[in-house]
Design an enzyme around this catalytic site. Structure first.
Site, PDB file in Angstrom:
ATOM      1  CD  GLN A  90      -3.040  -1.188   0.522  1.00  0.00           C
ATOM      2  OE1 GLN A  90      -3.146  -0.364  -0.372  1.00  0.00           O
ATOM      3  NE2 GLN A  90      -3.959  -2.079   0.770  1.00  0.00           N
ATOM      4  CB  VAL A 107      -8.452   2.488  11.004  1.00  0.00           C
ATOM      5  CG1 VAL A 107      -9.386   1.965  12.090  1.00  0.00           C
ATOM      6  CG2 VAL A 107      -8.724   3.969  10.735  1.00  0.00           C
ATOM      7  N   GLY A 108      -6.408   0.027  10.596  1.00  0.00           N
ATOM      8  CA  GLY A 108      -6.175  -1.413  10.732  1.00  0.00           C
ATOM      9  C   GLY A 108      -5.012  -1.707  11.653  1.00  0.00           C
ATOM     10  CG  ASP A 137      -6.816   4.242  22.079  1.00  0.00           C
ATOM     11  OD1 ASP A 137      -7.410   3.208  22.408  1.00  0.00           O
ATOM     12  OD2 ASP A 137      -6.013   4.289  21.135  1.00  0.00           O
ATOM     13  NE  ARG A 140     -12.537   2.180  23.085  1.00  0.00           N
ATOM     14  CZ  ARG A 140     -11.983   1.199  22.387  1.00  0.00           C
ATOM     15  NH1 ARG A 140     -10.667   1.017  22.438  1.00  0.00           N
ATOM     16  NH2 ARG A 140     -12.718   0.396  21.641  1.00  0.00           N
ATOM     17  CG  HIS A 165      -4.747   1.343  19.086  1.00  0.00           C
ATOM     18  ND1 HIS A 165      -5.700   1.912  19.898  1.00  0.00           N
ATOM     19  CD2 HIS A 165      -5.341   0.278  18.501  1.00  0.00           C
ATOM     20  CE1 HIS A 165      -6.827   1.231  19.793  1.00  0.00           C
ATOM     21  NE2 HIS A 165      -6.640   0.231  18.950  1.00  0.00           N
TER      22      HIS A 165
END
Length: 327
Positions: A90, A107-108, A137, A140, A165
């Site tokens: 990618q 995001v993955g 995060d 949250r 993450h």
């Protein structure tokens, strides 16, 4: 998912290009139909395809949503390698055909190191334009502070997520504010901050999946929108947002060459700067060092995918720090 066309100005038209595989092509067609039926006023067209070079052509924004899930018997090191090979491809495709000013949000998972691999394989793009999602995060953390203080979440500000993450992430309560006042003055319970707040934020995904049976979807989608909005809307004075970005030249002494989450601010032009006025005490420094070490080890595990010689994978056989429920 890719968005082409400038999005900084008001009422700019938007073209979406959805990238998938032959296996997922039917699902992409369904997503395209839903987007078309939603009548988003700025959406002009939706294109789908399986060739990343074609789909990335002149893209101004690239959202890398998916990643290969954990298979039976796979360690975190195996997952890093499997996904790393995908993000190497990618990154090279971005380098070949995307706009040189393209902003990339990964995001993955494991998103920090996936973003690092894409960045290192796209030298034509600015290193600071690569992001890994830690806004979920942050959201949250804001939720936990709001519930504990009995305030609404919009009163919570200056909340930063440091590092990876993973369960080593560091939600920052030292610099957080509730109603414009230090969170530690509003919640006078240091033990709660260290022993409840911090691990609760880090393992929130696992708690959700135990209750619902699925990993987070709606909250992740909202956090992706929040992450993009943070770059195209000026940051409120004194506030910040969390995003994992290239650590080169950071003001906190974190090792350079990592994708590391910092408190940032933006003028709303798609660019950002790392905040340089956050206070670090000994406890916070030790936690930041632990997540920095983990990211350094992950980088070594994928050294063969980013053009570095002599790397080794020290995390093989180590305890798993993947955010529970997000494997």
């Amino acid at each position: 998912m890719l968005a082409s066309g400038e999005v900084y100005g008001k009422d700019q038209p938007l073209s979406l290009m959805l990238l998938g595989s032959e296996r997922s092509y039917g699902a992409l067609e369904g997503v395209a139909m839903e987007l078309e039926d939603s009548l988003y006023p700025l959406l002009r067209e939706v294109t789908i395809g399986i060739d990343p070079v074609e789909m990335f052509q002149d893209a101004d924004w690239c959202l890398m949503i998916g990643a290969k899930p954990r298979g039976p018997g796979m360690e975190r090191a195996d997952l890093l390698n499997a996904n790393g090979e995908v993000f190497q491809v990618q990154g090279r495709a971005l380098n070949e055909s995307a706009s040189k000013d393209c902003k990339v949000l990964v995001v993955g998972n494991p998103c920090n190191t996936n973003a690092l691999i894409a960045m290192e394989n796209a030298p034509r793009l600015a290193r600071k334009n690569f992001h890994a999602l830690t806004r979920l995060d942050e959201n949250r953390a804001k939720c936990q502070l709001a519930m504990k203080s009995g305030k609404f979440y919009t009163s919570v500000s200056r909340v930063a997520i440091w590092g990876n993450h993973s369960t080593t992430q560091v939600p920052d309560f030292l610099n957080a504010k509730i109603g414009g006042l230090p969170a530690m003055n509003q919640i006078k319970d240091l033990e709660w901050f260290k022993k409840d707040f911090t691990p609760t934020v880090a393992t929130r995904g696992g708690a959700l999946i135990k209750k619902w049976g699925k990993s987070s979807a709606a909250s992740t989608a909202v956090s992706i929108a929040d992450a993009i909005r943070a770059l195209v809307v000026p940051t409120a004075p004194g506030d910040c947002f969390s995003t994992a970005v290239c650590s080169d030249g950071n003001p906190y002494g974190v090792q350079e060459g990592l994708i590391f989450s910092f408190p940032c601010r933006s003028k709303g032009d798609g660019d950002y700067e790392i905040c340089n006025d956050f206070i670090l005490d000994d406890w916070l420094r030790s936690k930041i060092k632990a997540t920095e070490d983990e990211l350094s080890q992950e980088k070594s595990c994928v050294s063969h995918l980013i053009g570095l010689d002599g790397g080794s994978c020290a995390i093989r056989g180590a305890p798993d720090t993947t955010v529970p429920g997000e494997k």
